[in-house]
Design an enzyme around this catalytic site. Sequence first.
Site, PDB file in Angstrom:
ATOM      1  N   CYS A   1       0.836  -1.210   0.000  1.00  9.87           N
ATOM      2  CA  CYS A   1       0.000   0.000   0.000  1.00  9.87           C
ATOM      3  C   CYS A   1       0.867   1.255   0.000  1.00  9.87           C
ATOM      4  CB  CYS A   1      -0.933  -0.016   1.215  1.00  9.87           C
ATOM      5  SG  CYS A   1      -1.998   1.430   1.321  1.00  9.87           S
TER       6      CYS A   1
ATOM      7  N   CYS B   1      -0.489   4.147   2.049  1.00  8.51           N
ATOM      8  CA  CYS B   1      -0.325   3.966   3.502  1.00  8.51           C
ATOM      9  C   CYS B   1       1.124   4.188   3.925  1.00  8.51           C
ATOM     10  CB  CYS B   1      -0.717   2.548   3.922  1.00  8.51           C
ATOM     11  SG  CYS B   1      -2.292   1.989   3.275  1.00  8.51           S
ATOM     12  N   ASP B   2       2.063   3.652   3.171  1.00 10.83           N
ATOM     13  CA  ASP B   2       3.441   3.558   3.659  1.00 10.83           C
ATOM     14  C   ASP B   2       4.454   4.413   2.911  1.00 10.83           C
ATOM     15  OD1 ASP B   2       2.604   1.748   5.582  1.00 10.83           O
ATOM     16  OD2 ASP B   2       2.911   0.020   4.284  1.00 10.83           O
TER      17      ASP B   2
HETATM   18  C1  LIG Z   1      -0.013  -3.643   5.787  1.00  8.95           C
HETATM   19  C2  LIG Z   1      -1.146  -2.678   5.594  1.00  8.95           C
HETATM   20  C3  LIG Z   1      -1.014  -1.404   6.060  1.00  8.95           C
HETATM   21  C4  LIG Z   1      -2.061  -0.504   5.893  1.00  8.95           C
HETATM   22  N1  LIG Z   1      -1.924   0.758   6.391  1.00  8.95           N
HETATM   23  C5  LIG Z   1      -2.940   1.617   6.282  1.00  8.95           C
HETATM   24  C6  LIG Z   1      -2.833   2.926   6.822  1.00  8.95           C
HETATM   25  O1  LIG Z   1      -1.789   3.305   7.378  1.00  8.95           O
HETATM   26  N2  LIG Z   1      -3.904   3.758   6.693  1.00  8.95           N
HETATM   27  C7  LIG Z   1      -5.062   3.365   6.066  1.00  8.95           C
HETATM   28  O2  LIG Z   1      -6.001   4.148   5.993  1.00  8.95           O
HETATM   29  N3  LIG Z   1      -5.178   2.144   5.529  1.00  8.95           N
HETATM   30  C8  LIG Z   1      -4.157   1.260   5.623  1.00  8.95           C
HETATM   31  N4  LIG Z   1      -4.268   0.017   5.087  1.00  8.95           N
HETATM   32  C9  LIG Z   1      -5.505  -0.329   4.367  1.00  8.95           C
HETATM   33  C10 LIG Z   1      -6.603  -0.674   5.392  1.00  8.95           C
HETATM   34  O3  LIG Z   1      -6.096  -1.639   6.280  1.00  8.95           O
HETATM   35  C11 LIG Z   1      -7.842  -1.194   4.689  1.00  8.95           C
HETATM   36  O4  LIG Z   1      -8.277  -0.262   3.731  1.00  8.95           O
HETATM   37  C12 LIG Z   1      -8.956  -1.431   5.705  1.00  8.95           C
HETATM   38  O5  LIG Z   1      -8.520  -2.291   6.730  1.00  8.95           O
HETATM   39  C13 LIG Z   1     -10.183  -2.028   5.035  1.00  8.95           C
HETATM   40  O6  LIG Z   1     -11.127  -2.236   6.033  1.00  8.95           O
HETATM   41  P1  LIG Z   1     -12.298  -3.293   5.881  1.00  8.95           P
HETATM   42  O7  LIG Z   1     -13.057  -3.215   7.143  1.00  8.95           O
HETATM   43  O8  LIG Z   1     -13.002  -3.082   4.601  1.00  8.95           O
HETATM   44  O9  LIG Z   1     -11.611  -4.713   5.723  1.00  8.95           O
HETATM   45  P2  LIG Z   1     -10.451  -5.467   6.492  1.00  8.95           P
HETATM   46  O10 LIG Z   1      -9.655  -4.604   7.371  1.00  8.95           O
HETATM   47  O11 LIG Z   1      -9.772  -6.253   5.435  1.00  8.95           O
HETATM   48  O12 LIG Z   1     -11.264  -6.474   7.424  1.00  8.95           O
HETATM   49  C14 LIG Z   1     -11.983  -7.537   6.862  1.00  8.95           C
HETATM   50  C15 LIG Z   1     -12.581  -8.347   7.987  1.00  8.95           C
HETATM   51  O13 LIG Z   1     -13.442  -9.336   7.426  1.00  8.95           O
HETATM   52  C16 LIG Z   1     -13.208 -10.570   8.063  1.00  8.95           C
HETATM   53  N5  LIG Z   1     -13.627 -11.622   7.134  1.00  8.95           N
HETATM   54  C17 LIG Z   1     -13.186 -11.889   5.888  1.00  8.95           C
HETATM   55  N6  LIG Z   1     -13.850 -12.925   5.356  1.00  8.95           N
HETATM   56  C18 LIG Z   1     -14.745 -13.306   6.299  1.00  8.95           C
HETATM   57  C19 LIG Z   1     -15.731 -14.322   6.367  1.00  8.95           C
HETATM   58  N7  LIG Z   1     -15.955 -15.146   5.345  1.00  8.95           N
HETATM   59  N8  LIG Z   1     -16.470 -14.440   7.506  1.00  8.95           N
HETATM   60  C20 LIG Z   1     -16.276 -13.592   8.552  1.00  8.95           C
HETATM   61  N9  LIG Z   1     -15.370 -12.598   8.533  1.00  8.95           N
HETATM   62  C21 LIG Z   1     -14.612 -12.477   7.430  1.00  8.95           C
HETATM   63  C22 LIG Z   1     -11.739 -10.561   8.424  1.00  8.95           C
HETATM   64  O14 LIG Z   1     -11.478 -11.474   9.484  1.00  8.95           O
HETATM   65  C23 LIG Z   1     -11.578  -9.101   8.849  1.00  8.95           C
HETATM   66  O15 LIG Z   1     -11.942  -8.970  10.180  1.00  8.95           O
HETATM   67  C24 LIG Z   1      -3.250  -0.903   5.230  1.00  8.95           C
HETATM   68  C25 LIG Z   1      -3.377  -2.201   4.752  1.00  8.95           C
HETATM   69  C26 LIG Z   1      -2.348  -3.092   4.939  1.00  8.95           C
HETATM   70  C27 LIG Z   1      -2.480  -4.498   4.429  1.00  8.95           C
END
Ligand SMILES: Cc1cc2nc3c(=O)[nH]c(=O)nc-3n(C[C@H](O)[C@H](O)[C@H](O)COP(=O)(O)OP(=O)(O)OC[C@H]3O[C@@H](n4cnc5c(N)ncnc54)[C@H](O)[C@@H]3O)c2cc1C
Length: 348
Positions: free
Chosen positions: A169, A172-173
Amino acid sequence: MNACFVTLTKIKYDKMFKAMNIDDMKGSNVKSVVETEKVKCLIVGSGPAGYTAAIYAARANLSPVMFEGLQPGGQLTTTTEVENFPGYPKGITGPEMMEELKAQAVRFGTDVRWGFATKVDFSGAVHKVWIDENKVIESEVVILATGATAKYLGIDDEQKYAGSGVSACATCDGFFYRGKDVAVVGGGDTAIEEAIYLAGLVNKVYLIVRRNELRASKVMQDRVLKVKNVEVLWEHQTKGLTGDGVVEGAILWKKKGTPEEEEVTIKIDGFFLAIGHKPNSDFVKDFIETDEVGYIKTIPGSSKTNVAGVFACGDVQDSIYRQAVTAAGSGCMAAIDAERYLSEKHSN
Ligand SMILES: Cc1cc2nc3c(=O)[nH]c(=O)nc-3n(C[C@H](O)[C@H](O)[C@H](O)COP(=O)(O)OP(=O)(O)OC[C@H]3O[C@@H](n4cnc5c(N)ncnc54)[C@H](O)[C@@H]3O)c2cc1C
């Protein structure tokens, strides 16, 4: 980012998928369901989108039940510093931030549970979601917040240096690499966007491209080829990364598999993957419309999917921004859409 965590999570996923044989479960041969529970509002996924939806749904008296999935807290639990989420002027670690979101959701009564959704049936008025192998949740509204997973090349060094120079990302980084040299892997539009974004922050960007052409659109190709501090390494593939604890260089193959094959080394501090993401939407695909990659389609300006009462938020429906704050914003939308859907349904 904690490399151990990433490895463990992957092992857990692999084991679980093997144990459940999810493909088989799509058919009619699911025999082991032992329990059905009715809830008002089901949230699947516990990242920023899921927790924000939970905070809003709980405060709107929807008594949300959340299943966390195999990565409680979502993607941010795999990173160290988060510096761009509003409200944390000194920054915060990803795991700490997700604990705070969870505490806020629980404070208003969200029932947070361990469990993984494997299958759905959205054909009736009440939506059914199978959790693990032993429970069916029936809910009037379902909020899908299952996120997306970045694709990696699959070389050991990606895990070895995860959070220590390897990132998926740039937004992000990238900030952490100001004035340094980095590499971006990929040849599509996202890779070009990330290379151009990083070029504005760092000293030099190597764009590692497997073929002798880019997959990106012509417009993006023209844009990147004009950026002075981006050097495209055509027909290069990554063999490995080097460095004492943190990334200090990459070893590449040039023209791998041809008589002109040679090994090339570059000095870099950051190695950015931009080869795509996989939205975690496979388990709903029989009912929910997605694009060709698997991103859930929502009605523009809303979190509504093609099924009434099923809403999607966060990275599982966002191929463009993929940030914690946008995920949280869309989680808020999903809870408001769900509350309005229920109140309209019950007023008729
Ligand atoms: C290494 C890294 C660093 C990052 N740094 C930043 C940052 O500094 N700032 C920023 O804004 N963004 C950052 N991001 C991006 C950010 O993490 C994502 O945009 C954000 O987490 C997305 O949120 P979400 O809730 O959509 O999904 P996610 O955070 O991906 O969460 C998905 C959830 O769904 C659950 N899940 C999946 N499939 C199932 C299923 N079948 N049944 C039940 N549960 C399920 C998982 O267990 C998880 O809890 C980073 C991403 C990464 C990988």
